[in-house]
Design an enzyme around this catalytic site. Structure first.
Site, mmCIF file in Angstrom:
data_model
loop_
_atom_site.group_PDB
_atom_site.id
_atom_site.type_symbol
_atom_site.label_atom_id
_atom_site.label_comp_id
_atom_site.label_asym_id
_atom_site.label_seq_id
_atom_site.Cartn_x
_atom_site.Cartn_y
_atom_site.Cartn_z
ATOM 1 N N ASP A 1 60.260 13.709 10.586
ATOM 2 C CA ASP A 1 60.597 12.474 11.303
ATOM 3 C C ASP A 1 59.319 11.937 11.943
ATOM 4 O O ASP A 1 59.118 12.019 13.150
ATOM 5 C CB ASP A 1 61.663 12.780 12.358
ATOM 6 C CG ASP A 1 62.144 11.528 13.080
ATOM 7 O OD1 ASP A 1 61.729 10.419 12.688
ATOM 8 O OD2 ASP A 1 62.916 11.666 14.045
ATOM 9 N N ASP B 1 61.994 11.690 20.009
ATOM 10 C CA ASP B 1 63.095 11.025 20.705
ATOM 11 C C ASP B 1 64.368 11.864 20.661
ATOM 12 O O ASP B 1 65.338 11.569 21.366
ATOM 13 C CB ASP B 1 63.349 9.645 20.103
ATOM 14 C CG ASP B 1 63.715 9.715 18.623
ATOM 15 O OD1 ASP B 1 64.856 10.091 18.303
ATOM 16 O OD2 ASP B 1 62.850 9.389 17.784
ATOM 17 N N ASP C 1 50.847 20.890 16.697
ATOM 18 C CA ASP C 1 50.626 20.119 15.476
ATOM 19 C C ASP C 1 51.607 20.593 14.400
ATOM 20 O O ASP C 1 51.584 21.756 13.998
ATOM 21 C CB ASP C 1 49.179 20.322 15.029
ATOM 22 C CG ASP C 1 48.808 19.475 13.827
ATOM 23 O OD1 ASP C 1 49.670 19.261 12.956
ATOM 24 O OD2 ASP C 1 47.650 19.043 13.754
ATOM 25 N N GLN D 1 48.497 9.174 22.479
ATOM 26 C CA GLN D 1 48.960 7.818 22.195
ATOM 27 C C GLN D 1 49.504 7.140 23.457
ATOM 28 O O GLN D 1 49.705 7.783 24.485
ATOM 29 C CB GLN D 1 50.054 7.878 21.127
ATOM 30 C CG GLN D 1 51.172 8.847 21.477
ATOM 31 C CD GLN D 1 51.866 9.442 20.271
ATOM 32 O OE1 GLN D 1 51.691 8.995 19.138
ATOM 33 N NE2 GLN D 1 52.702 10.442 20.506
ATOM 34 N N PRO E 1 48.019 10.400 14.784
ATOM 35 C CA PRO E 1 48.448 11.799 14.652
ATOM 36 C C PRO E 1 49.368 12.055 13.459
ATOM 37 O O PRO E 1 49.446 13.176 12.965
ATOM 38 C CB PRO E 1 49.188 12.073 15.969
ATOM 39 C CG PRO E 1 48.701 11.043 16.917
ATOM 40 C CD PRO E 1 48.383 9.835 16.091
ATOM 41 N N GLU F 1 56.954 18.970 17.901
ATOM 42 C CA GLU F 1 56.449 17.644 18.291
ATOM 43 C C GLU F 1 55.081 17.827 18.949
ATOM 44 O O GLU F 1 54.944 18.605 19.888
ATOM 45 C CB GLU F 1 57.437 16.979 19.239
ATOM 46 C CG GLU F 1 56.908 15.763 19.992
ATOM 47 C CD GLU F 1 56.496 14.632 19.085
ATOM 48 O OE1 GLU F 1 55.322 14.199 19.173
ATOM 49 O OE2 GLU F 1 57.347 14.168 18.289
#
Length: 281
Positions: free
Chosen positions: A165, A97, A147, A42, A172, A116
């Site tokens: 989250d 994040d 994944d 991304q 994805p 993540e």
């Protein structure tokens, strides 16, 4: 720095424009672009805005901000962690994040696995978004870059809390809204485990909100809706859906440092408006 279609130069000003469903545009005046990278998955940006401070933007969509990100991170974390009587092992899927991970470190848990898919999000957040990531170095936090759907599929009876989250159900993150994924989450939880996920805006995305609720109702004996207002998310009015194997209320609120949640906020967040109740009937 070269700007792409998400950013526009108007005179000496830089504006970021988020397009939602091809029918709503939200524009933010930006001081500067601190970070930009096209990862394997991304487009990642961290920008410094005038009204919301530093913002994490992925594929043209605001994920979190310095000014209001604490609301989302506290709600998606503290609701399930306060429902469970004694959480020890926590899994966070997504959350690059690190805001949710930081909130989980406020509890006497033993392990926090952050899965993540995009390592570049974590690296950028640690370096440029310290107001949210808190430059997280807690020894209980384990970073796993793979994944999340595949990871949880291989787990059974391992976690007390699973926090999904995710970003919006495109790209994805799309698989993280599927019923098969939720079944894998159920299996990865212990016999009294709880999962929490963000389930979009009941105002602008009622179909996604309803579908998330229905899928979890097919799997978990207890499903609760929690509501909060996050100004930078389209519509502002945001939902979290909780799937629980045992607990149906807030059991214990630790005396911890928060900016948004309190015992009263956590308990009242389950009091959803009539129009939301009607969506999930």
């Amino acid at each position: 720095m070269k700007m792409d279609g998400f950013f526009k130069k108007v005179g000496d000003e830089i504006w970021f424009e988020e397009v939602d469903r091809d029918s709503l545009k939200i524009s933010y005046k930006v001081k500067d672009i601190l970070y930009s990278k096209r990862s394997k998955f991304q487009d990642i940006y961290i920008v410094n805005s005038y009204d919301f401070g530093k913002m994490l933007v992925i594929d043209g969509v605001v994920q979190t901000t310095e000014r209001d990100g604490f609301i989302y991170n506290e709600m998606i974390s503290h609701v399930p962690l306060s429902m469970h009587e004694n959480p020890k092992n926590v899994l966070i899927i997504g959350g690059g994040d690190l805001g949710a991970a930081f909130e989980a470190t406020k509890y006497p848990v033993e392990r926090i696995d952050v899965v993540e898919i995009d390592e570049d999000v974590v690296k950028a957040s640690l370096e440029y978004l310290k107001e949210i990531s808190k430059d997280l170095k807690d020894e209980r936090v384990n970073f796993i870059f793979e994944d999340g759907a595949k990871f949880v599929r291989e787990k059974e009876n391992e976690y007390d809390i699973i926090i999904v989250d995710s970003s919006d159900p495109i790209g994805p993150a799309e698989v993280l809204f599927s019923e098969n994924f939720y079944r894998d989450v159920y299996n990865a939880l212990k016999e009294d485990g709880i999962m929490a996920c963000q389930s979009e805006s009941p105002i602008l995305y009622p179909d996604i909100f309803r579908a998330t609720y229905k899928k979890l109702k097919n799997i978990f004996p207890i499903v609760k809706i929690s509501i909060a207002t996050v100004p930078t998310y389209p519509g502002g009015f945001w939902s979290f859906t909780i799937g629980s194997k045992k607990y149906d209320k807030i059991n214990k609120v630790n005396d911890i440092d928060t900016k948004y949640v309190s015992k009263e906020i956590l308990e009242s967040s389950f009091n959803i408006p009539k129009f939301v109740q009607n969506i999930i009937k």
